[in-house]
Design a protein around this motif. Structure first.
Motif, PDB file in Angstrom:
ATOM      1  N   ALA A 125     -10.311   6.747 -10.291  1.00  0.00           N
ATOM      2  CA  ALA A 125     -10.457   8.204 -10.250  1.00  0.00           C
ATOM      3  C   ALA A 125     -11.079   8.643 -11.557  1.00  0.00           C
ATOM      4  N   VAL A 126     -12.298   9.204 -11.470  1.00  0.00           N
ATOM      5  CA  VAL A 126     -12.961   9.703 -12.679  1.00  0.00           C
ATOM      6  C   VAL A 126     -12.681  11.199 -12.812  1.00  0.00           C
ATOM      7  N   VAL A 127     -12.871  11.725 -14.011  1.00  0.00           N
ATOM      8  CA  VAL A 127     -12.568  13.144 -14.258  1.00  0.00           C
ATOM      9  C   VAL A 127     -13.855  13.916 -14.531  1.00  0.00           C
ATOM     10  N   ASN A 128     -13.757  15.227 -14.549  1.00  0.00           N
ATOM     11  CA  ASN A 128     -14.949  16.065 -14.772  1.00  0.00           C
ATOM     12  C   ASN A 128     -14.584  17.202 -15.729  1.00  0.00           C
ATOM     13  N   ASN A 129     -15.626  17.936 -16.200  1.00  0.00           N
ATOM     14  CA  ASN A 129     -15.312  18.990 -17.182  1.00  0.00           C
ATOM     15  C   ASN A 129     -15.331  20.387 -16.572  1.00  0.00           C
ATOM     16  N   GLN A 130     -15.313  20.464 -15.234  1.00  0.00           N
ATOM     17  CA  GLN A 130     -15.436  21.763 -14.570  1.00  0.00           C
ATOM     18  C   GLN A 130     -14.142  22.261 -13.935  1.00  0.00           C
ATOM     19  N   ALA A 131     -13.559  21.400 -13.117  1.00  0.00           N
ATOM     20  CA  ALA A 131     -12.499  21.894 -12.232  1.00  0.00           C
ATOM     21  C   ALA A 131     -11.347  20.907 -12.128  1.00  0.00           C
ATOM     22  N   THR A 132     -10.169  21.444 -11.903  1.00  0.00           N
ATOM     23  CA  THR A 132      -8.998  20.588 -11.675  1.00  0.00           C
ATOM     24  C   THR A 132      -9.127  19.905 -10.329  1.00  0.00           C
ATOM     25  N   ARG A 133      -8.829  18.634 -10.337  1.00  0.00           N
ATOM     26  CA  ARG A 133      -8.830  17.897  -9.065  1.00  0.00           C
ATOM     27  C   ARG A 133      -7.397  17.543  -8.692  1.00  0.00           C
ATOM     28  N   ILE A 134      -7.086  17.740  -7.424  1.00  0.00           N
ATOM     29  CA  ILE A 134      -5.774  17.325  -6.916  1.00  0.00           C
ATOM     30  C   ILE A 134      -6.022  16.313  -5.817  1.00  0.00           C
ATOM     31  N   SER A 135      -5.314  15.201  -5.845  1.00  0.00           N
ATOM     32  CA  SER A 135      -5.359  14.314  -4.681  1.00  0.00           C
ATOM     33  C   SER A 135      -3.935  14.085  -4.213  1.00  0.00           C
ATOM     34  N   VAL A 136      -3.787  13.965  -2.904  1.00  0.00           N
ATOM     35  CA  VAL A 136      -2.491  13.643  -2.321  1.00  0.00           C
ATOM     36  C   VAL A 136      -2.654  12.308  -1.613  1.00  0.00           C
ATOM     37  N   VAL A 137      -1.821  11.371  -2.000  1.00  0.00           N
ATOM     38  CA  VAL A 137      -2.000   9.993  -1.568  1.00  0.00           C
ATOM     39  C   VAL A 137      -0.740   9.524  -0.841  1.00  0.00           C
ATOM     40  N   ILE A 138      -0.948   8.938   0.325  1.00  0.00           N
ATOM     41  CA  ILE A 138       0.185   8.326   1.032  1.00  0.00           C
ATOM     42  C   ILE A 138      -0.085   6.823   1.114  1.00  0.00           C
ATOM     43  N   PRO A 139       0.557   6.043   0.227  1.00  0.00           N
ATOM     44  CA  PRO A 139       0.409   4.598   0.362  1.00  0.00           C
ATOM     45  C   PRO A 139       1.460   4.068   1.332  1.00  0.00           C
ATOM     46  N   ASN A 140       1.016   3.418   2.394  1.00  0.00           N
ATOM     47  CA  ASN A 140       1.946   2.810   3.355  1.00  0.00           C
ATOM     48  C   ASN A 140       2.082   1.333   3.041  1.00  0.00           C
ATOM     49  N   GLY A 141       3.308   0.879   2.922  1.00  0.00           N
ATOM     50  CA  GLY A 141       3.500  -0.539   2.616  1.00  0.00           C
ATOM     51  C   GLY A 141       4.694  -1.097   3.361  1.00  0.00           C
ATOM     52  N   PRO A 142       4.849  -2.439   3.331  1.00  0.00           N
ATOM     53  CA  PRO A 142       5.996  -3.053   3.990  1.00  0.00           C
ATOM     54  C   PRO A 142       7.321  -2.614   3.353  1.00  0.00           C
ATOM     55  N   ALA A 143       8.422  -2.873   4.057  1.00  0.00           N
ATOM     56  CA  ALA A 143       9.743  -2.625   3.478  1.00  0.00           C
ATOM     57  C   ALA A 143       9.931  -3.567   2.293  1.00  0.00           C
ATOM     58  N   PRO A 144      10.726  -3.148   1.283  1.00  0.00           N
ATOM     59  CA  PRO A 144      10.850  -3.973   0.067  1.00  0.00           C
ATOM     60  C   PRO A 144      11.275  -5.411   0.332  1.00  0.00           C
ATOM     61  N   GLU A 145      12.186  -5.613   1.278  1.00  0.00           N
ATOM     62  CA  GLU A 145      12.702  -6.964   1.508  1.00  0.00           C
ATOM     63  C   GLU A 145      11.868  -7.764   2.509  1.00  0.00           C
ATOM     64  N   ALA A 146      10.834  -7.141   3.087  1.00  0.00           N
ATOM     65  CA  ALA A 146      10.030  -7.834   4.108  1.00  0.00           C
ATOM     66  C   ALA A 146       9.323  -9.042   3.501  1.00  0.00           C
ATOM     67  N   ILE A 147       9.277 -10.112   4.298  1.00  0.00           N
ATOM     68  CA  ILE A 147       8.506 -11.287   3.879  1.00  0.00           C
ATOM     69  C   ILE A 147       7.100 -11.108   4.446  1.00  0.00           C
ATOM     70  N   VAL A 148       6.119 -11.104   3.590  1.00  0.00           N
ATOM     71  CA  VAL A 148       4.759 -10.905   4.071  1.00  0.00           C
ATOM     72  C   VAL A 148       3.899 -12.138   3.796  1.00  0.00           C
ATOM     73  N   GLY A 149       2.895 -12.290   4.629  1.00  0.00           N
ATOM     74  CA  GLY A 149       1.977 -13.427   4.484  1.00  0.00           C
ATOM     75  C   GLY A 149       0.906 -13.273   5.541  1.00  0.00           C
ATOM     76  N   PRO A 150      -0.036 -14.196   5.621  1.00  0.00           N
ATOM     77  CA  PRO A 150      -1.103 -14.080   6.613  1.00  0.00           C
ATOM     78  C   PRO A 150      -0.570 -14.181   8.053  1.00  0.00           C
ATOM     79  N   ALA A 151      -1.193 -13.429   8.981  1.00  0.00           N
ATOM     80  CA  ALA A 151      -0.785 -13.462  10.390  1.00  0.00           C
ATOM     81  C   ALA A 151      -1.091 -14.844  10.981  1.00  0.00           C
ATOM     82  N   SER A 152      -0.104 -15.427  11.729  1.00  0.00           N
ATOM     83  CA  SER A 152      -0.313 -16.818  12.173  1.00  0.00           C
ATOM     84  C   SER A 152      -1.534 -17.030  13.066  1.00  0.00           C
TER      85      SER A 152
END
Ligand SMILES: O=C(O)CCC(=O)C(=O)O
Ligand SMILES: [Fe+2]
Length: 319
Positions: free
Chosen positions: A250-277
């Motif tokens: 994310a770069v910044v500029n000298n004109q205007a305030t930028r707002i972004s709203v981000v929803i990162p979706n991820g696995p549950a903390p205890e989930a074991i993840v790896g490549p799909a078989s």
């Protein structure tokens, strides 16, 4: 630092970037009109030809760009605007209201950060950004001020959620990038990849997100009412390397305030993840080893922010 970048940027005599923010950017981005656009309504269409066409396009976008612009997604423009407005109102609260959410521990359910420091490969720098992050699923957390915005954020987070039975954790994050007197001497967020599966991003119409494609930086411009989606580390791993977790900043500029709203979706903390078989079978071997998602996130948080280095955590090295 004691006060956030919002407070710093609002101080009238600020002419240059204080040295602790100093960050040398790689050359700035060019525009691209070929960033893939995915029509979500075709994905859910009753017409099988239309559906299979857009599934192909989606796969290609994830393989070639790791990034696409999602249109006709069904989230109303009113809700999107109210969400951005809710984020802005949070940052406009008096400092003492925000400070009570100041991050003390990585696992705090709500975290407010002001111009926080990160360690890049060669030094520690402060970012030209304030942020609020809160976990919104499976438990919903959000600051109780500004009033009435909890419901809006709850609704937006719910509408941004995958509609399948996957145990996972969802975060709501809003970033505030105030105007910067020397935009080429500071950075909102340095180049990085996201940890999870997919990240959804909307903004207030001020551009600033750049993605890396074929070694070059591109500005992302998106039509009003669209959602910017990038594939993240777990999708690269799950697809056995087929889909790319795209580097962005994310770069910044000298004109205007930028707002972004981000929803990162991820696995549950205890989930074991790896490549799909099925993909491992097709490719003849796994490129990543299975691991617990929380261990990945913790390793990432304790490491420097430097692009793809964290995928190496799970990569099976060739002998
Ligand atoms: O604000 C942006 O455009 C980028 C945000 C981002 O990359 C992140 O929060 O991970
Ligand atoms: Fe990101």
């Amino acid at each position: 630092m004691n006060s956030g970048v919002k407070v710093l940027a609002e101080s009238t005599d600020l002419r240059s970037v204080p040295s602790e923010f100093s960050f040398v950017n790689e050359p700035t981005g060019s525009n691209s009109d070929s960033i893939p656009i995915i029509d979500f309504s075709s994905l859910t269409s009753g017409n099988p030809d239309q559906r299979s066409k857009v599934i192909q396009e989606l796969g290609k976008a994830c393989e070639e760009w790791g990034f696409f612009v999602l249109v006709n997604h069904g989230i109303s423009e009113t809700l999107m605007k109210a969400t951005i407005e809710g984020a802005l109102e949070f940052f406009d609260l008096p400092e003492e209201d925000k400070q009570k959410y100041e991050a003390k521990h990585v696992s705090d359910p709500i975290k407010y950060g002001r111009g926080s420091a990160i360690t890049t490969s060669d030094k520690k720098i402060f970012l030209w950004r304030d942020f609020i992050k809160s976990y919104v699923h499976p438990e919903f957390h959000y600051p109780d001020k500004p009033q009435n915005f909890r419901e809006i954020i709850f609704e937006y987070a719910k509408r941004s959620r995958f509609d399948f039975n996957l145990s996972y954790k969802e975060l709501f994050a809003a970033n505030y990038y105030p105007p910067c007197p020397q935009p080429d001497q500071a950075i909102g967020l340095p180049p990085h990849t996201d940890h999870g599966l997919l990240t959804f991003l909307i903004h207030n119409g001020v551009t600033g997100l750049q993605i890396q494609h074929n070694g070059k930086w591109f500005n992302t411009n998106s039509p009003q009412n669209s959602i910017l989606v990038n594939t993240a580390d777990q999708l690269e791993i799950f697809s056995n390397g087929r889909y790319k977790s795209v580097k962005h900043r994310a770069v910044v500029n000298n004109q205007a305030t930028r707002i972004s709203v981000v929803i990162p979706n991820g696995p549950a903390p205890e989930a074991i993840v790896g490549p799909a078989s099925p993909l491992v079978q097709r490719d003849g071997r796994p490129l990543y080893r299975p691991f617990k998602y929380i261990e990945y996130v913790e390793t990432q948080l304790s490491n420097t922010v430097d692009g793809k280095v964290n995928l190496d955590y799970a990569k099976i090295q060739d002998n």
